[in-house]
Design a protein around this motif. Sequence first.
Motif, PDB file in Angstrom:
ATOM      1  N   ASP A 124       0.822  -1.200   0.000  1.00 53.80           N
ATOM      2  CA  ASP A 124       0.000   0.000   0.000  1.00 53.80           C
ATOM      3  C   ASP A 124       0.860   1.256   0.000  1.00 53.80           C
ATOM      4  N   ARG A 125       2.165   1.102   0.268  1.00 58.01           N
ATOM      5  CA  ARG A 125       3.097   2.246   0.259  1.00 58.01           C
ATOM      6  C   ARG A 125       4.066   2.173  -0.911  1.00 58.01           C
ATOM      7  N   TYR A 126       4.497   0.951  -1.266  1.00 52.63           N
ATOM      8  CA  TYR A 126       5.497   0.791  -2.323  1.00 52.63           C
ATOM      9  C   TYR A 126       4.833   0.363  -3.628  1.00 52.63           C
ATOM     10  N   ARG A 127       5.425   0.785  -4.732  1.00 55.80           N
ATOM     11  CA  ARG A 127       4.865   0.461  -6.044  1.00 55.80           C
ATOM     12  C   ARG A 127       5.092  -0.992  -6.423  1.00 55.80           C
ATOM     13  N   SER A 128       6.091  -1.638  -5.797  1.00 55.65           N
ATOM     14  CA  SER A 128       6.393  -3.020  -6.131  1.00 55.65           C
ATOM     15  C   SER A 128       7.136  -3.671  -4.970  1.00 55.65           C
ATOM     16  N   VAL A 129       7.198  -5.003  -5.003  1.00 60.77           N
ATOM     17  CA  VAL A 129       7.981  -5.737  -4.006  1.00 60.77           C
ATOM     18  C   VAL A 129       9.451  -5.354  -4.123  1.00 60.77           C
ATOM     19  N   ALA A 130       9.923  -5.152  -5.350  1.00 58.32           N
ATOM     20  CA  ALA A 130      11.332  -4.776  -5.574  1.00 58.32           C
ATOM     21  C   ALA A 130      11.660  -3.446  -4.904  1.00 58.32           C
ATOM     22  N   GLU A 131      10.738  -2.503  -4.953  1.00 55.56           N
ATOM     23  CA  GLU A 131      10.971  -1.202  -4.322  1.00 55.56           C
ATOM     24  C   GLU A 131      11.026  -1.340  -2.807  1.00 55.56           C
ATOM     25  N   TYR A 132      10.143  -2.159  -2.243  1.00 54.36           N
ATOM     26  CA  TYR A 132      10.156  -2.430  -0.800  1.00 54.36           C
ATOM     27  C   TYR A 132      11.472  -3.090  -0.391  1.00 54.36           C
ATOM     28  N   ARG A 133      11.919  -4.060  -1.161  1.00 54.07           N
ATOM     29  CA  ARG A 133      13.172  -4.758  -0.846  1.00 54.07           C
ATOM     30  C   ARG A 133      14.368  -3.815  -0.941  1.00 54.07           C
ATOM     31  N   ALA A 134      14.366  -2.958  -1.950  1.00 57.12           N
ATOM     32  CA  ALA A 134      15.468  -2.003  -2.117  1.00 57.12           C
ATOM     33  C   ALA A 134      15.573  -1.079  -0.909  1.00 57.12           C
ATOM     34  N   ALA A 135      14.434  -0.689  -0.354  1.00 52.29           N
ATOM     35  CA  ALA A 135      14.458   0.183   0.821  1.00 52.29           C
ATOM     36  C   ALA A 135      15.090  -0.536   2.009  1.00 52.29           C
ATOM     37  N   LYS A 136      14.745  -1.792   2.216  1.00 54.51           N
ATOM     38  CA  LYS A 136      15.303  -2.532   3.344  1.00 54.51           C
ATOM     39  C   LYS A 136      16.805  -2.791   3.161  1.00 54.51           C
ATOM     40  N   LEU A 137      17.220  -3.031   1.924  1.00 54.11           N
ATOM     41  CA  LEU A 137      18.637  -3.309   1.658  1.00 54.11           C
ATOM     42  C   LEU A 137      19.544  -2.122   1.955  1.00 54.11           C
ATOM     43  N   ARG A 138      18.976  -0.954   2.116  1.00 51.15           N
ATOM     44  CA  ARG A 138      19.786   0.225   2.415  1.00 51.15           C
ATOM     45  C   ARG A 138      20.488   0.104   3.771  1.00 51.15           C
ATOM     46  N   ILE A 139      20.079  -0.845   4.593  1.00 52.98           N
ATOM     47  CA  ILE A 139      20.737  -1.056   5.882  1.00 52.98           C
ATOM     48  C   ILE A 139      22.223  -1.312   5.707  1.00 52.98           C
ATOM     49  N   PHE A 140      22.610  -1.864   4.540  1.00 51.68           N
ATOM     50  CA  PHE A 140      24.017  -2.204   4.293  1.00 51.68           C
ATOM     51  C   PHE A 140      24.781  -1.101   3.552  1.00 51.68           C
ATOM     52  N   ASP A 141      24.100  -0.043   3.119  1.00 52.71           N
ATOM     53  CA  ASP A 141      24.689   0.921   2.184  1.00 52.71           C
ATOM     54  C   ASP A 141      26.016   1.506   2.654  1.00 52.71           C
ATOM     55  N   ASN A 142      26.107   1.880   3.909  1.00 56.87           N
ATOM     56  CA  ASN A 142      27.281   2.611   4.391  1.00 56.87           C
ATOM     57  C   ASN A 142      28.235   1.757   5.219  1.00 56.87           C
ATOM     58  N   GLN A 143      27.963   0.462   5.297  1.00 62.05           N
ATOM     59  CA  GLN A 143      28.886  -0.414   6.023  1.00 62.05           C
ATOM     60  C   GLN A 143      30.189  -0.591   5.245  1.00 62.05           C
ATOM     61  N   THR A 144      31.262  -0.853   5.994  1.00 59.80           N
ATOM     62  CA  THR A 144      32.574  -1.099   5.386  1.00 59.80           C
ATOM     63  C   THR A 144      33.077  -2.467   5.809  1.00 59.80           C
ATOM     64  N   GLU A 145      34.287  -2.792   5.370  1.00 58.75           N
ATOM     65  CA  GLU A 145      34.898  -4.081   5.719  1.00 58.75           C
ATOM     66  C   GLU A 145      35.110  -4.227   7.231  1.00 58.75           C
ATOM     67  N   GLU A 146      35.087  -3.116   7.949  1.00 56.19           N
ATOM     68  CA  GLU A 146      35.274  -3.168   9.397  1.00 56.19           C
ATOM     69  C   GLU A 146      33.994  -3.571  10.143  1.00 56.19           C
ATOM     70  N   ASP A 147      32.861  -3.569   9.437  1.00 51.20           N
ATOM     71  CA  ASP A 147      31.576  -3.856  10.047  1.00 51.20           C
ATOM     72  C   ASP A 147      31.168  -5.308   9.815  1.00 51.20           C
ATOM     73  N   VAL A 148      30.061  -5.711  10.413  1.00 47.17           N
ATOM     74  CA  VAL A 148      29.573  -7.084  10.312  1.00 47.17           C
ATOM     75  C   VAL A 148      28.143  -7.077   9.796  1.00 47.17           C
ATOM     76  N   ALA A 149      27.848  -7.984   8.873  1.00 49.19           N
ATOM     77  CA  ALA A 149      26.484  -8.182   8.379  1.00 49.19           C
ATOM     78  C   ALA A 149      26.041  -9.590   8.754  1.00 49.19           C
ATOM     79  N   VAL A 150      25.035  -9.680   9.607  1.00 42.14           N
ATOM     80  CA  VAL A 150      24.457 -10.972  10.002  1.00 42.14           C
ATOM     81  C   VAL A 150      23.285 -11.226   9.061  1.00 42.14           C
TER      82      VAL A 150
END
Length: 441
Positions: A192-218
Amino acid sequence: MRYQDKNVAVLGAGLSGTAAALLLKEEGAKVTVLDSADEKKLLKSTIDNLRNQGVRVICGPPAERDSDHYDFIVLSPGIDPASSLARNFSKRNLEMIGELELGWRSCELPVIAITGTNGKTTTTEMLAQMLNACGQRTIACGNIGKPLSEVVRRQKDFDVLTVEVSSFQLETIQTFRPSVALWLNFAPDHLDRYRSVAEYRAAKLRIFDNQTEEDVAVVNAAEILPKIRARPITFSAYTDRADFRLVEGSIVYDNQIVLRLADTKLRGAHNIENLMATLAAGRARGLSFEQMVPPLSAYEPQPHRCEFVRRVGGVEYVNDSKATNLDAVEKALAAQSKPVVLIAGGKDKGFTFEPLRSLVKEKVKATVLIGEMAERISRDWNEAVPCEIAGSLADAVERAHAAARPGDVVLFSPGTSSFDMFKSYADRGDQFRALVHALPK
C-alpha cells in the motif's frame, strides 16, 4: 550546538517527529512541526509539550500549504513521501532526511541495526536483554520503544544501541552506518506504500549501504542478497550452508553445539532463526557462547506473537496479532500440529492471500474473516477451506468458538495491518485476549 540557528521543519507530530523536534531544539535549531491531521485528532499533551519547549506546531491543511523557508526537512517514518504534506517540501528541492538519520548524526555509540519483514521486534528485544545481561549496556529502540532521536539525548547511559529499523526509516538515510546489521528475512509487505515488491526490498537493503569491511552483516543464508562490503556471518534453520545452523534440535556453530532448543522458551523455525541471529550479533560484539546462552534460555516471548491465551473445552486459543503479513501467517500455521480454526483479515495492504491457499487447505478446517480484506481473502481461498465473514472481532471469536472442537486450535493470525479497525496490532491482540477470557468454560 550542532544546529544553532538552523530553521528546520519536522513532518509528523507522532513519537518520531516529537523526538526529532526536541533533539533539534536542544541542539539550537528553530523548529516547526507540521502534521496534516487536524489538531483535535492529535495528542493534546504532545502538542502542548512541543509548544512549551518553544517548538512551533502547524496542523491540518495549513501544514500542507506552508511556504516558509527551511534549511532542511526531517520526515517521520509514518509520513509517506508521496503524501501532500511531504510533496509540499520535496518539490522545493529542500534536503529531506528521516528521523533515523537525524538521530544517527548525533550518535556517538556503535549501533546494532535489525531489519527483516518478520521477527524484528522479537530479535531486537531478545538481543537487548542478552547484551544487558552480559554487561553491555543497551536499549531496544528505533522502530520499537523510543525513537533513536530520543535515545541519543541520553546516550551516555549506554555502551551500544540496539535499533530495530523498518523500510520506512531506511528510505531516507544518508550516512546511517550500523557496526552490526542484521537481515532476518524478506517477504512481500507494505504494497500500500510501495509500487512493487522490488521497491520495498530495495528500501530494506539500504541497511548495508554505508557499512565497510570493518563492520559485520548478520544475514539469513537462504536469502539471495547483493554483494555486501561488511564481513558476513550467516545463519539458517533450513540449510547446512551457514555459520549458524540447526542440527537435531540444537543450534550449531563451527560443528559445536551452542544452544539446545529444548532449553529455551521459544518455539517454531522462525524463532530458531531469531535466536541464531542474536547469537551471531553477540559474537560480533565479542561475547562468548557461555555468556550468551543463559539469558537467551531465560528469554520469554512477548505478547501477540503466537501467544497461548487459554484452553477452553479442549480448544487452545493462540494470539498472533503481530502477524501483519503473509509470511508471518505462514510461519504461525506451519508451527501448528492440530486442526486450526483461523481468524484472519484486516487492512487492505495491496497484496493477495492466494499464496497461502495450499497451506491453508492443509492446516485449516475453517476460517473466520474480518476487516477490509475479508471478501478478498474469501475469494482467494474459495473452495480450499470454509470461510465465514464476521462483522467484528467479537463476532469472529464467537464464530470460531462455535466451529472449534476439542483438540483444535483457534489461531488469531490476521496477516495484515490492524488500522482499519484497531489502534495497533497490540490493541487488536489485547481485545482478542479479553474476548477469549470472556468465553464460558
